[in-house]
Enzyme design. Structure first.
Site, mmCIF file in Angstrom:
data_model
loop_
_atom_site.group_PDB
_atom_site.id
_atom_site.type_symbol
_atom_site.label_atom_id
_atom_site.label_comp_id
_atom_site.label_asym_id
_atom_site.label_seq_id
_atom_site.Cartn_x
_atom_site.Cartn_y
_atom_site.Cartn_z
ATOM 1 N N GLY A 109 17.914 -11.747 -41.831
ATOM 2 C CA GLY A 109 16.907 -12.485 -40.872
ATOM 3 C C GLY A 109 16.821 -11.883 -39.639
ATOM 4 O O GLY A 109 17.260 -10.706 -39.311
ATOM 5 N N ARG A 125 19.848 -7.276 -33.267
ATOM 6 C CA ARG A 125 20.462 -7.443 -31.784
ATOM 7 C C ARG A 125 19.864 -7.078 -30.675
ATOM 8 O O ARG A 125 20.206 -7.796 -29.593
ATOM 9 C CB ARG A 125 21.795 -6.557 -32.256
ATOM 10 C CG ARG A 125 22.669 -7.023 -33.096
ATOM 11 C CD ARG A 125 24.095 -6.331 -33.100
ATOM 12 N NE ARG A 125 24.990 -6.929 -34.011
ATOM 13 C CZ ARG A 125 25.267 -6.902 -35.254
ATOM 14 N NH1 ARG A 125 24.526 -6.070 -35.711
ATOM 15 N NH2 ARG A 125 26.128 -7.452 -35.914
ATOM 16 N N LYS A 144 18.857 3.349 -40.030
ATOM 17 C CA LYS A 144 19.520 3.031 -38.866
ATOM 18 C C LYS A 144 20.833 2.989 -39.320
ATOM 19 O O LYS A 144 21.903 3.285 -38.705
ATOM 20 C CB LYS A 144 18.898 2.037 -38.224
ATOM 21 C CG LYS A 144 19.792 1.588 -36.914
ATOM 22 C CD LYS A 144 19.201 0.391 -36.022
ATOM 23 C CE LYS A 144 19.324 -0.899 -36.486
ATOM 24 N NZ LYS A 144 20.856 -1.199 -36.324
ATOM 25 N N GLY A 184 17.273 0.116 -44.495
ATOM 26 C CA GLY A 184 17.018 1.065 -43.167
ATOM 27 C C GLY A 184 18.052 2.207 -42.998
ATOM 28 O O GLY A 184 19.240 1.692 -43.019
ATOM 29 N N ARG A 232 9.811 -5.460 -37.060
ATOM 30 C CA ARG A 232 8.994 -4.355 -37.776
ATOM 31 C C ARG A 232 9.710 -3.707 -38.760
ATOM 32 O O ARG A 232 9.068 -3.134 -39.702
ATOM 33 C CB ARG A 232 8.088 -3.696 -36.890
ATOM 34 C CG ARG A 232 6.777 -4.553 -36.431
ATOM 35 C CD ARG A 232 5.871 -3.663 -35.727
ATOM 36 N NE ARG A 232 6.237 -3.230 -34.394
ATOM 37 C CZ ARG A 232 6.463 -1.841 -34.035
ATOM 38 N NH1 ARG A 232 6.492 -0.998 -34.922
ATOM 39 N NH2 ARG A 232 6.965 -1.622 -32.804
ATOM 40 N N GLY A 233 10.965 -3.499 -38.360
ATOM 41 C CA GLY A 233 11.640 -2.547 -39.270
ATOM 42 C C GLY A 233 12.207 -3.039 -40.834
ATOM 43 O O GLY A 233 11.733 -2.559 -41.722
ATOM 44 N N HIS A 234 12.194 -4.301 -40.708
ATOM 45 C CA HIS A 234 12.255 -5.078 -42.088
ATOM 46 C C HIS A 234 11.082 -5.056 -43.011
ATOM 47 O O HIS A 234 11.005 -4.841 -44.064
ATOM 48 C CB HIS A 234 12.788 -6.622 -41.792
ATOM 49 C CG HIS A 234 14.179 -6.583 -41.353
ATOM 50 N ND1 HIS A 234 14.521 -7.273 -40.044
ATOM 51 C CD2 HIS A 234 15.371 -6.611 -41.646
ATOM 52 C CE1 HIS A 234 15.442 -7.263 -39.528
ATOM 53 N NE2 HIS A 234 16.173 -6.876 -40.762
#
Ligand code: PAF
Length: 280
Positions: free
Chosen positions: A31, A187, A149, A147, A35-37
């Protein structure tokens, strides 16, 4: 978009909406979507007939109670964003639904989990592997999107799928960044204005490392990166690792690795951010 909280309802939805010859894409999240999700949702939609997303703040992957308590939760906003994106179904189970009993599985990922996040967050990857495994078994997606990351997480999940012989293709998707280079992360919402203003130093350091690595040894490159953080009082790096991109073991000589990645974890106040860049 259908919203589902119960595993029994999930079963019914899959039976009614998912035909065997059609492909199902899955985007697991905790949750506080950004924009990454949403880019993962788009990759899934481009590849599959249907896309399912999960929102579940997984308690067993947090090794600090405070981090779990303060993890941003905004389900209504998340649902609106997924709806706008055209996601077909979102699964939002409760902790009791996912863990009717305390999970006891113990995964062994060997050297892959002995470094970086695995070393600094004991039990974290076991918690990630357990929850992703449960989602994969419940949802039975053809493809699942993560992702890059969380590069180590991506390799761990691929390894979990290999060990458990699950018929899921694990797809790593490019890091999405803010215009100043800060990697998108839920975060980031917890950073103070000052911390937010200094946090792009991570990407500046990583980009410089990628441009300069040929004139360094792997060890001197780590020191080169650390110097970017040295005079920023808000920033406390936890690790900088120049690693083999396949095994995540430290690289001693450039010629030892087919591909190398630099991974960084750094605290800004109490907020811990991670990022990485592929060197070659
Ligand atoms: O990357 C995340 O958000 C989480 O670790 C994941 C994969 C959704 C498992 O809880």
């Amino acid at each position: 978009m259908t919203i589902i909280n119960k595993i029994s309802e999930l079963e019914i939805w899959l039976r009614v909406n998912h035909r065997d010859h059609e492909s199902l894409g899955f985007v697991p999240t905790m949750g506080a979507l950004h924009r990454g999700h949403l880019s993962l949702v788009r990759y899934s939609q481009a590849d599959n007939h249907r896309t399912v997303c999960s929102i579940f703040v997984n308690p067993i992957q947090f090794n600090r109670a405070e981090d779990l308590a303060k993890y941003p939760r905004m389900p209504e906003e998340d649902i609106r964003m997924l709806e706008r994106e055209g996601c077909d179904m979102v699964f939002l189970p409760s902790v009791e639904e996912m863990y009717p009993e305390k999970p006891r599985q113990v995964y062994r990922f060997g050297p892959l989990e002995e470094v970086m996040e695995g070393a600094f967050r004991p039990g974290h990857f076991n918690g990630v592997a357990i929850v992703v495994n449960r989602f994969f078994r419940m949802i039975r997606p053809d493809k699942a999107y993560f992702g890059l990351k969380d590069y180590q997480q991506y390799l761990i999940i691929k390894e979990m799928v290999r060990q458990d012989q699950l018929p899921v293709e694990v797809i790593g998707c490019p890091i999405v960044r803010e215009s100043d280079g800060l990697a998108m992360s839920s975060r980031n919402l917890r950073l103070s204005e000052k911390q937010r203003a200094t946090a792009p130093v991570i990407f500046r350091a990583l980009s410089a490392a990628r441009d300069q690595y040929r004139s360094h040894t792997p060890e001197s490159l780590e020191n080169y990166i650390l110097r970017f953080f040295a005079d920023i009082p808000e920033c406390r790096p936890e690790y900088v690792s120049v690693a083999n991109a396949d095994t995540l073991q430290p690289v001693k000589h450039w010629s030892d690795a087919r591909s190398a990645v630099v991974c960084v974890a750094a605290y800004f106040g109490e907020i811990r951010l991670i990022d990485n860049i592929l060197l070659y």
